[in-house]
Design a protein around this motif. Structure first.
Motif, PDB file in Angstrom:
ATOM      1  N   SER A   1      24.151  68.631  17.202  1.00 36.31           N
ATOM      2  CA  SER A   1      23.037  68.706  16.455  1.00 36.31           C
ATOM      3  C   SER A   1      21.706  69.017  17.173  1.00 36.31           C
ATOM      4  CB  SER A   1      22.788  67.427  15.864  1.00 36.31           C
ATOM      5  OG  SER A   1      21.468  67.394  14.884  1.00 36.31           O
ATOM      6  N   GLY A   2      21.517  68.553  18.099  1.00 42.04           N
ATOM      7  CA  GLY A   2      20.703  68.975  19.132  1.00 42.04           C
ATOM      8  C   GLY A   2      20.356  70.311  19.429  1.00 42.04           C
ATOM      9  N   TRP A   3      21.701  70.975  19.626  1.00 40.45           N
ATOM     10  CA  TRP A   3      21.707  72.410  20.263  1.00 40.45           C
ATOM     11  C   TRP A   3      21.271  73.179  18.700  1.00 40.45           C
ATOM     12  CZ3 TRP A   3      24.650  76.622  18.250  1.00 40.45           C
ATOM     13  CH2 TRP A   3      24.960  77.545  19.151  1.00 40.45           C
TER      14      TRP A   3
ATOM     15  N   GLY B   1      15.562  69.734  21.850  1.00 35.80           N
ATOM     16  CA  GLY B   1      16.397  69.350  20.549  1.00 35.80           C
ATOM     17  C   GLY B   1      17.788  69.005  21.318  1.00 35.80           C
ATOM     18  N   LEU B   2      18.399  69.617  22.285  1.00 32.15           N
ATOM     19  CA  LEU B   2      19.670  69.291  23.088  1.00 32.15           C
ATOM     20  C   LEU B   2      19.503  67.960  23.837  1.00 32.15           C
ATOM     21  CD1 LEU B   2      22.668  69.950  23.807  1.00 32.15           C
ATOM     22  CD2 LEU B   2      21.376  71.298  25.839  1.00 32.15           C
ATOM     23  N   VAL B   3      18.349  67.467  24.309  1.00 34.23           N
ATOM     24  CA  VAL B   3      18.263  66.491  25.281  1.00 34.23           C
ATOM     25  C   VAL B   3      18.052  65.310  24.376  1.00 34.23           C
ATOM     26  CG1 VAL B   3      16.862  65.191  26.756  1.00 34.23           C
ATOM     27  CG2 VAL B   3      17.249  67.727  27.353  1.00 34.23           C
ATOM     28  N   MET B   4      17.121  65.487  23.212  1.00 32.65           N
ATOM     29  CA  MET B   4      17.078  64.467  22.120  1.00 32.65           C
ATOM     30  C   MET B   4      18.489  64.198  21.456  1.00 32.65           C
ATOM     31  SD  MET B   4      14.842  62.308  21.287  1.00 32.65           S
ATOM     32  CE  MET B   4      15.100  60.889  20.314  1.00 32.65           C
ATOM     33  N   GLY B   5      19.410  65.205  21.259  1.00 34.66           N
ATOM     34  CA  GLY B   5      20.627  64.965  20.788  1.00 34.66           C
ATOM     35  C   GLY B   5      21.294  64.196  21.614  1.00 34.66           C
TER      36      GLY B   5
ATOM     37  N   PRO C   1      17.743  64.553  15.962  1.00 38.54           N
ATOM     38  CA  PRO C   1      17.002  65.744  16.547  1.00 38.54           C
ATOM     39  C   PRO C   1      16.181  66.684  15.559  1.00 38.54           C
ATOM     40  CG  PRO C   1      19.051  65.545  17.509  1.00 38.54           C
ATOM     41  CD  PRO C   1      19.135  64.614  16.263  1.00 38.54           C
ATOM     42  N   PRO C   2      16.841  66.924  14.389  1.00 35.19           N
ATOM     43  CA  PRO C   2      15.882  67.589  13.302  1.00 35.19           C
ATOM     44  C   PRO C   2      14.809  66.992  13.033  1.00 35.19           C
ATOM     45  CG  PRO C   2      17.975  67.239  12.257  1.00 35.19           C
ATOM     46  CD  PRO C   2      18.162  66.809  13.686  1.00 35.19           C
ATOM     47  N   THR C   3      14.873  65.605  12.940  1.00 30.84           N
ATOM     48  CA  THR C   3      13.849  64.604  12.167  1.00 30.84           C
ATOM     49  C   THR C   3      12.859  64.634  13.519  1.00 30.84           C
ATOM     50  OG1 THR C   3      15.012  63.409  10.904  1.00 30.84           O
ATOM     51  CG2 THR C   3      13.144  62.483  11.372  1.00 30.84           C
ATOM     52  N   LEU C   4      12.956  64.638  14.681  1.00 25.93           N
ATOM     53  CA  LEU C   4      12.131  64.446  15.707  1.00 25.93           C
ATOM     54  C   LEU C   4      11.237  65.849  15.786  1.00 25.93           C
ATOM     55  CD1 LEU C   4      10.742  63.094  18.129  1.00 25.93           C
ATOM     56  CD2 LEU C   4      12.496  64.136  19.550  1.00 25.93           C
TER      57      LEU C   4
ATOM     58  N   LEU D   1      11.554  55.768  22.523  1.00 31.00           N
ATOM     59  CA  LEU D   1      11.599  55.786  23.771  1.00 31.00           C
ATOM     60  C   LEU D   1      12.163  57.295  24.072  1.00 31.00           C
ATOM     61  CD1 LEU D   1      11.460  54.895  26.830  1.00 31.00           C
ATOM     62  CD2 LEU D   1      13.600  53.578  26.399  1.00 31.00           C
ATOM     63  N   GLY D   2      13.163  57.559  23.385  1.00 30.72           N
ATOM     64  CA  GLY D   2      13.759  58.905  23.834  1.00 30.72           C
ATOM     65  C   GLY D   2      12.834  59.981  23.603  1.00 30.72           C
ATOM     66  N   ALA D   3      12.053  59.912  22.292  1.00 29.35           N
ATOM     67  CA  ALA D   3      10.947  60.972  22.028  1.00 29.35           C
ATOM     68  C   ALA D   3       9.969  61.155  22.918  1.00 29.35           C
ATOM     69  CB  ALA D   3      10.672  60.572  20.721  1.00 29.35           C
ATOM     70  N   THR D   4       9.566  59.733  23.687  1.00 35.55           N
ATOM     71  CA  THR D   4       8.539  60.033  24.454  1.00 35.55           C
ATOM     72  C   THR D   4       8.993  60.644  26.013  1.00 35.55           C
ATOM     73  OG1 THR D   4       7.676  57.869  23.719  1.00 35.55           O
ATOM     74  CG2 THR D   4       6.848  58.430  25.967  1.00 35.55           C
TER      75      THR D   4
END
Length: 427
Positions: A292-294, A139-143, A345-348, A125-128
């Motif tokens: 990590s997202g940053w 990346g930051l927002v997904m983190g 985040p890095p996997t996404l 859901l976060g990825a979408t």
């Protein structure tokens, strides 16, 4: 109804993120609840830990397996409808568990129903949301959204542990059911389908950079999901990501999330104190996953994954020999907490680079399914090892070694070119 005008301009994307953050937080609280219910259920019904572990494993497994189908369903009937249905299922199944008297009731409510419901309110859901609402700072927002599970531990675990210690398991179920139901009106009023639905563009995009709204996926969403899996499974990068995320699940919510409180109980540490340890991890994971997202927006995600898994593996190997003193447990909580789910985040990013923005969330859903298969395996494995050996020591050592292996696999991932051609619009 979703209004056509919104305040904040492009920054309304962060309002959507805030609501989704709350949904992910509550879902994390639901998934972590069996950890604090394990001992009260054992006392109330006489159910052994491997029985409760099996229910947790079923829920974790379906939590992961539902993800890719939920991503396809969001394309088919809409994100809002899918999310609202999932929240109602989560609240209803948790409330229904108040009537349980048999182990299969536990498997059905906290395993099957809550697993399917929370699976639609998960990382996919976060990825979408990130792909639909953000052009920059992904990346930051997904983190931040990934950190919601850590915040769930921070907010819920001490509260749920206190409820379980003072009133057994039923107050825990009531709290989760009420909190989940309260999210339904928030989602209905504040989460549009996508920026174009309210006349906006993605955050970070130019005002004239309005991508055409893709048509709803046609055909059977199950076929669409499985076809995407078949195409992704023909690539090496998918299996590397799947394997590392399997280990991620095995070494986080599957083992530590499900069994750390019980492990601490074996070492003479009370539930509330052990839940406080998880909360401390939550604080540091909130920091670590956001950082990590940053970092993911700026550095090679493969090298980041290698570092994260190596630190996690060493932390898990250290724990059984730590002596469980206050100082040693704080050291573990800091080291382990910093990268509890910093791997997301890095996997996404690697998934999006390999499979594109449209197929990426569905493929990422399958990768997350690998995470939950690993978590389910560890939940059952930890309970079984505890019954066979009388302690958790070997289970944590094995988990640490698998994390070291995942660190090595991460460095083999290559996303230099798209894994397959852009997907056709119809499924």
């Amino acid at each position: 109804m979703i209004a056509r005008s919104r305040p904040f301009g492009q920054r309304y994307a962060f309002v959507v993120v805030a609501v989704i953050f709350l949904c992910l937080l509550i879902a994390a609280g639901l998934r972590s609840a069996p950890a604090v219910m394990m001992l009260p259920l054992e006392e109330s019904f006489g159910w052994r830990r491997d029985v409760v572990s099996l229910a947790a494993a079923i829920g974790i497994f379906l939590y992961g397996l539902t993800g890719p189908f939920a991503a396809a369903l969001m394309e088919r009937i809409g994100l809002r409808r899918t999310l609202l249905a999932a929240l109602l299922l989560m609240s209803g199944s948790t409330a229904l568990s108040l009537l349980m008297t048999k182990p299969w009731h536990l498997f059905l409510t906290w395993g099957v129903f809550s697993g399917v419901g929370s699976g639609a309110v998960a990382t996919v859901l976060g990825a979408t949301i990130v792909n639909r609402w953000f052009k920059t700072n992904r990346g930051l927002v997904m983190g931040l959204m990934s950190a919601s599970s850590a915040t769930g531990l921070l907010v819920f675990m001490p509260l749920l542990a206190s409820l379980a210690q003072s009133g057994s398991w039923k107050p825990v179920a009531i709290a989760i059911a009420v909190a989940t139901a309260a999210l339904v009106p928030l989602v209905y009023m504040l989460v549009p389908e996508r920026p174009a639905a309210i006349g906006m563009v993605r955050y970070g995009a130019d005002l004239d950079d309005v991508p055409p709204t893709p048509p709803a996926a046609q055909g059977n969403f199950l076929t669409h999901t499985l076809t995407t899996l078949r195409r992704a499974a023909g690539t090496r990068v998918f299996w590397y990501l799947f394997a590392t995320f399997f280990v991620c699940g095995f070494t986080t919510n599957g083992l530590v999330g499900t069994h750390l409180i019980a492990f601490c109980g074996d070492m003479g540490i009370g539930e509330v104190q052990a839940a406080g340890l998880l909360s401390l991890m939550g604080i540091f994971d909130l920091i670590g996953t956001t950082l990590s997202g940053w970092l993911t927006d700026r550095y090679d995600p493969r090298k980041l994954l290698g570092v994260y898994y190596a630190i996690r593996g060493l932390s898990l190997i250290y724990l059984p020999y730590s002596g469980f003193s206050a100082t040693s447990l704080i050291v573990f909580a800091v080291l382990y907490g910093l990268d509890w789910i910093a791997t997301v985040p890095p996997t996404l990013r690697l998934s999006n680079e390999a499979f594109g923005d449209r197929s990426g969330p569905i493929v990422f859903g399958w990768i997350v399914a690998g995470h939950q298969v690993g978590a389910a395996t560890a939940a059952l494995f930890g309970g079984t090892m505890r019954e066979l050996q009388g302690n958790y020591e070997l289970a944590f050592l094995i988990a640490g070694m698998t994390a070291i292996a995942a660190a090595c696999i991460s460095l083999l991932i290559n996303t230099g070119k798209p894994a397959f051609d852009p997907e056709p619009q119809a499924a």
